[in-house]
Design a protein around this motif. Structure first.
Motif, PDB file in Angstrom:
ATOM      1  N   ARG A 157       0.822  -1.206   0.000  1.00  0.00           N
ATOM      2  CA  ARG A 157       0.000   0.000   0.000  1.00  0.00           C
ATOM      3  C   ARG A 157       0.856   1.255   0.000  1.00  0.00           C
ATOM      4  NH1 ARG A 157      -4.366  -1.210   4.785  1.00  0.00           N
ATOM      5  NH2 ARG A 157      -5.672  -2.693   3.671  1.00  0.00           N
ATOM      6  N   ASN A 158       0.425   2.240  -0.741  1.00  0.00           N
ATOM      7  CA  ASN A 158       0.997   3.580  -0.633  1.00  0.00           C
ATOM      8  C   ASN A 158      -0.150   4.498  -0.237  1.00  0.00           C
ATOM      9  OD1 ASN A 158       2.139   6.078  -0.839  1.00  0.00           O
ATOM     10  ND2 ASN A 158       3.111   5.703  -2.821  1.00  0.00           N
ATOM     11  N   LEU A 159      -0.294   4.713   1.063  1.00  0.00           N
ATOM     12  CA  LEU A 159      -1.454   5.435   1.568  1.00  0.00           C
ATOM     13  C   LEU A 159      -1.418   6.916   1.221  1.00  0.00           C
ATOM     14  CD1 LEU A 159      -1.798   3.748   5.070  1.00  0.00           C
ATOM     15  CD2 LEU A 159      -2.916   3.140   2.928  1.00  0.00           C
ATOM     16  N   ASP A 160      -0.266   7.407   0.749  1.00  0.00           N
ATOM     17  CA  ASP A 160      -0.163   8.810   0.371  1.00  0.00           C
ATOM     18  C   ASP A 160      -0.618   9.059  -1.062  1.00  0.00           C
ATOM     19  OD1 ASP A 160       0.883   9.495   2.854  1.00  0.00           O
ATOM     20  OD2 ASP A 160       2.935   9.079   2.226  1.00  0.00           O
ATOM     21  N   GLN A 161      -0.974   8.006  -1.764  1.00  0.00           N
ATOM     22  CA  GLN A 161      -1.392   8.131  -3.150  1.00  0.00           C
ATOM     23  C   GLN A 161      -2.837   7.659  -3.300  1.00  0.00           C
ATOM     24  OE1 GLN A 161       0.388   9.461  -5.728  1.00  0.00           O
ATOM     25  NE2 GLN A 161       1.917   9.994  -4.165  1.00  0.00           N
ATOM     26  N   PRO A 162      -3.608   8.326  -4.145  1.00  0.00           N
ATOM     27  CA  PRO A 162      -4.973   7.856  -4.383  1.00  0.00           C
ATOM     28  C   PRO A 162      -4.961   6.529  -5.133  1.00  0.00           C
ATOM     29  CG  PRO A 162      -4.439   9.647  -5.878  1.00  0.00           C
ATOM     30  CD  PRO A 162      -3.287   9.543  -4.916  1.00  0.00           C
ATOM     31  N   LEU A 163      -6.064   5.794  -5.031  1.00  0.00           N
ATOM     32  CA  LEU A 163      -6.204   4.546  -5.769  1.00  0.00           C
ATOM     33  C   LEU A 163      -6.445   4.801  -7.252  1.00  0.00           C
ATOM     34  CD1 LEU A 163      -8.418   2.585  -3.241  1.00  0.00           C
ATOM     35  CD2 LEU A 163      -6.210   1.807  -4.103  1.00  0.00           C
ATOM     36  N   TRP A 164      -7.064   5.925  -7.553  1.00  0.00           N
ATOM     37  CA  TRP A 164      -7.369   6.271  -8.947  1.00  0.00           C
ATOM     38  C   TRP A 164      -7.425   7.780  -9.068  1.00  0.00           C
ATOM     39  CZ3 TRP A 164     -11.577   9.015 -11.007  1.00  0.00           C
ATOM     40  CH2 TRP A 164     -11.726   8.971 -12.400  1.00  0.00           C
ATOM     41  N   SER A 165      -6.934   8.294 -10.184  1.00  0.00           N
ATOM     42  CA  SER A 165      -7.075   9.716 -10.498  1.00  0.00           C
ATOM     43  C   SER A 165      -7.491   9.834 -11.952  1.00  0.00           C
ATOM     44  CB  SER A 165      -5.759  10.474 -10.285  1.00  0.00           C
ATOM     45  OG  SER A 165      -5.405  10.496  -8.917  1.00  0.00           O
ATOM     46  N   PRO A 166      -8.385  10.763 -12.257  1.00  0.00           N
ATOM     47  CA  PRO A 166      -8.789  10.930 -13.655  1.00  0.00           C
ATOM     48  C   PRO A 166      -7.653  11.537 -14.471  1.00  0.00           C
ATOM     49  CG  PRO A 166      -9.727  12.674 -12.303  1.00  0.00           C
ATOM     50  CD  PRO A 166      -9.056  11.722 -11.354  1.00  0.00           C
ATOM     51  N   SER A 167      -7.581  11.147 -15.722  1.00  0.00           N
ATOM     52  CA  SER A 167      -6.591  11.751 -16.609  1.00  0.00           C
ATOM     53  C   SER A 167      -7.049  13.156 -16.989  1.00  0.00           C
ATOM     54  CB  SER A 167      -6.453  10.910 -17.885  1.00  0.00           C
ATOM     55  OG  SER A 167      -7.657  10.964 -18.639  1.00  0.00           O
ATOM     56  N   ALA A 168      -6.128  13.915 -17.530  1.00  0.00           N
ATOM     57  CA  ALA A 168      -6.477  15.268 -17.978  1.00  0.00           C
ATOM     58  C   ALA A 168      -7.573  15.213 -19.037  1.00  0.00           C
ATOM     59  CB  ALA A 168      -5.231  15.961 -18.532  1.00  0.00           C
ATOM     60  N   GLU A 169      -7.521  14.181 -19.889  1.00  0.00           N
ATOM     61  CA  GLU A 169      -8.542  14.035 -20.926  1.00  0.00           C
ATOM     62  C   GLU A 169      -9.902  13.716 -20.310  1.00  0.00           C
ATOM     63  OE1 GLU A 169      -4.574  13.555 -22.508  1.00  0.00           O
ATOM     64  OE2 GLU A 169      -5.601  12.485 -20.887  1.00  0.00           O
ATOM     65  N   GLN A 170      -9.903  12.870 -19.278  1.00  0.00           N
ATOM     66  CA  GLN A 170     -11.161  12.533 -18.607  1.00  0.00           C
ATOM     67  C   GLN A 170     -11.766  13.757 -17.916  1.00  0.00           C
ATOM     68  OE1 GLN A 170      -9.441   9.281 -16.333  1.00  0.00           O
ATOM     69  NE2 GLN A 170     -10.689   7.772 -17.423  1.00  0.00           N
ATOM     70  N   VAL A 171     -10.921  14.554 -17.295  1.00  0.00           N
ATOM     71  CA  VAL A 171     -11.404  15.765 -16.629  1.00  0.00           C
ATOM     72  C   VAL A 171     -11.997  16.732 -17.659  1.00  0.00           C
ATOM     73  CG1 VAL A 171     -10.714  17.815 -15.323  1.00  0.00           C
ATOM     74  CG2 VAL A 171      -9.833  15.558 -14.671  1.00  0.00           C
TER      75      VAL A 171
END
Length: 656
Positions: free
Chosen positions: A5-19
């Motif tokens: 686990r890396n608790l300092d990182q989100p499990l998922w982030s949207p890409s710039a294209e998705q945003v």
């Protein structure tokens, strides 16, 4: 999990294209252009939506393409909770907004387990609603009358709702697995003129005939003028024992020539649905929701928070006794295709919903935390067996989704999707806190507050807090607040349910925490929190630790009054073939102590064979607490398995 686990990182982030492609981004940019604002991100958009509710909800009306006239006034008496009035000059019809399309694309796709498959285009759906609406008018159904559905989650139920609401009548529903008394406890209060039902349903491969129950319900509802039975198990069911009963086809066939629907445009706050509380503390509360509020709120949650786009194929595993059914059907107003499923989600060893997703190119997969947890316990890995390319979002509700549930989804179901744990309820027909396609997903956290919802966490003194546990509240009015409760003319019960705790503030009853990310963690219901030594503990904190143990399938925790204090008692349902011994008790206690605090450690751990739940899957700590203390449990008809309560009575383990 295989990966550290890396608790300092989100499990998922949207890409710039998705945003950039997200509806919520388009909406924010339109607001900026129209009003000369410079809102840069979701946080600023939310702050503006709460500070300027008239501008926000009026802009949402336009963005959602609401059919109707909004009037010149958006909000009257904005400081009153309850008492504020939204769009007091508006005229609209809920069904008209859901039936905006009449083309040949899929509107509804239905699987009744692996027995029945059906699909309706938008044109076919409109035509079917036109026929039934004409039939209802012929029966004498008028504005304000109630039409009740004792139905599975199938196309005929949606047709019934749309036909009812096109007239301005009020729709109310219950799932066919409810017992007779449970149905009468609900519909007996709202006195429907028409009951729409089926001959039976499928569950786990079994044919469940409900005609005897329907006959008892019909006999117990003197308000009924007609019972309409939709064939499901057989093409020609015998309904001779049911009072006022006719088969669906015979009811609508005289109106097969009707091709247009007369939509009654009514005030924004015209009653739409009567929903029922699912608790076990008395006869269910009848919560009345209005057409305009439900429509606007659901458009917001579908289009902005769930990023539903025209042509998307939206699924939620739900019954007609749960508000998520009402939420799902509003997807039609967002130009989506609805994927309907009725029956057990564990047909084909838990694969059938993922089979459905692949076969119908599902874009939004809605389920419960219980389902996700159970899949993990079964060791299922859908990403290894299914394609799931089209699935962009997964939603979970019914109970808090724990950290391990979040991790399981990304490890075993799909890595690139927005996992939205959502929370609200029957009380508001929607969510206070929910997902967001332009924000990251953090372990164990609901992503954000709903737009236009002034959500805060209060301490016991009514002061806002962050990073601490407290009461989830909403400090300003919102359009989908209930009109009130049925048969509560002075509003006393309504006020007591939500506004007694803090003056002019909605107190929802969730024990909650706002995180540094602006997300939320639900720690359980406030009325089920534990108080050993006077310290409040959320039940979800204990469940998370216990249910990650491989030996434990499910658990339930209560506070038992003991020696002038409260002690924590944990009930566990174990895997088949296991029994609770001292070693396992010790393992459970050590796991809880290592990951929480000594106060969370149960004084007693007791094995049971079943965990009692409501029909929407929520465990009932309060009912078990009453049983343990020898107090009566009211409204046991709200339970899917009321016989399970017998296992908690007079347990000798709790005598010392």
């Amino acid at each position: 999990m295989a990966e550290a686990r890396n608790l300092d990182q989100p499990l998922w982030s949207p890409s710039a294209e998705q945003v950039a492609a997200a509806n919520i981004t388009t909406f924010r940019e339109q607001i900026n252009a129209q009003l000369g604002l410079e809102l840069q991100d979701f946080a600023q958009l939310h702050e503006w939506s709460v500070a300027q509710p008239e501008h926000f909800w009026r802009a949402l009306w336009d963005y959602g393409g609401v059919i109707g006239t909004p009037g010149n006034v958006v909000l009257e008496d904005r400081e009153k909770m309850p008492g504020a009035r939204w769009f007091p000059e508006a005229r609209l019809n809920f069904a008209e907004n859901l039936l905006r399309r009449r083309d040949a694309e899929d509107a509804l796709v239905f699987w009744g387990e692996d027995h029945v498959k059906q699909r309706l285009t938008h044109a076919e759906l409109y035509r079917e609603v036109a026929h039934l609406a004409a039939a209802l008018r012929d029966m004498g159904v008028v504005q304000g009358d109630r039409v009740a559905a004792y139905m599975p989650n199938m196309p005929q139920t949606i047709i019934a709702m749309l036909a009812t609401t096109s007239i301005g009548a009020i729709f109310t529903s219950a799932s066919p697995d409810f017992g007779t008394q449970g149905v009468l406890d609900r519909f007996g209060q709202t006195e429907p003129k028409v009951l729409i039902t089926v001959d039976g349903y499928y569950y786990a491969g079994k044919h469940v005939d409900i005609r005897d129950k329907v006959a008892e319900v019909a006999a117990g509802l003197p308000s009924l003028k007609r019972v309409v039975v939709a064939p499901y198990l057989t093409a020609h069911p015998d309904i001779s024992t049911i009072q006022h009963a006719r088969v669906w086809g015979d009811v609508v066939s005289p109106f097969a020539h009707v091709t247009e629907i007369t939509f009654e445009r009514l005030p924004f706050d015209h009653p739409l649905y009567v929903m029922y509380s699912s608790g076990t503390t008395g006869v269910p509360k009848c919560i009345v929701h209005c057409a305009g509020g439900a429509l606007l709120q659901h458009l917001k949650e579908h289009k902005l928070h769930s990023d539903v786009r025209p042509g998307d194929r939206v699924f939620y595993f739900t019954t007609c006794g749960w508000m998520m059914w009402n939420w799902l059907v509003s997807g039609l107003a967002a130009d989506a295709t609805l994927l309907l499923y009725d029956g057990s989600p564990f047909v084909a060893e838990g694969d059938i919903l993922f089979d459905f997703a692949d076969a119908e190119k599902m874009t939004h997969f809605g389920t419960s935390a219980k389902f996700i947890d159970h899949l993990g316990k079964l060791g299922r890995r859908p990403m290894d067996t299914h394609d799931l390319t089209t699935v962009r979002a997964m939603m979970s509700t019914g109970s808090p989704l724990v950290i391990e549930g979040f991790e399981y989804v990304y490890d075993a179901i799909k890595k690139d999707l927005c996992l939205s744990s959502i929370s609200g309820g029957t009380d508001i027909l929607s969510c206070f806190v929910l997902g967001n396609p332009v924000l990251p997903v953090w372990r164990g956290e609901i992503q954000c507050k709903g737009l236009g919802m002034a959500v805060e966490i209060y301490d016991d003194d009514g002061k806002p807090i962050r990073g601490e546990k407290g009461e989830l509240v909403c400090t300003k009015p919102f359009p989908v607040m209930p009109i009130g409760f049925w048969n509560d003319p002075d509003g006393e019960k309504y006020h007591a349910a939500y506004f007694d705790r803090f003056d002019n503030v909605w107190c929802h009853g969730d024990f909650c925490e706002e995180t540094d990310h602006g997300g939320f963690i639900i720690h359980g219901r406030s009325d089920a929190t534990l108080n050993p030594g006077g310290v409040r503990i959320g039940t979800a904190e204990i469940y998370r630790q216990v249910e990650k143990l491989d030996e434990v399938l499910e658990s339930l925790v209560i506070g038992q009054d003991w020696d002038h204090d409260v002690r924590v008692v944990l009930f566990v349902k174990l895997r088949e073939g296991l029994s609770l011994d001292d070693a396992l008790v010790d393992k459970i206690k050590k796991t809880i102590r290592a990951n929480t605090t000594p106060r969370h450690v149960p004084a007693k751990v007791v094995e049971v064979q079943d965990i009692p739940r409501t029909r929407s899957g929520k465990i009932v700590e309060l009912a078990v607490r009453n049983v343990v203390h020898g107090r009566p449990v009211k409204n046991v008809e709200a339970l899917a398995n009321p016989e399970a309560l017998d296992q908690y009575r007079a347990r000798t383990e709790l005598d010392g």
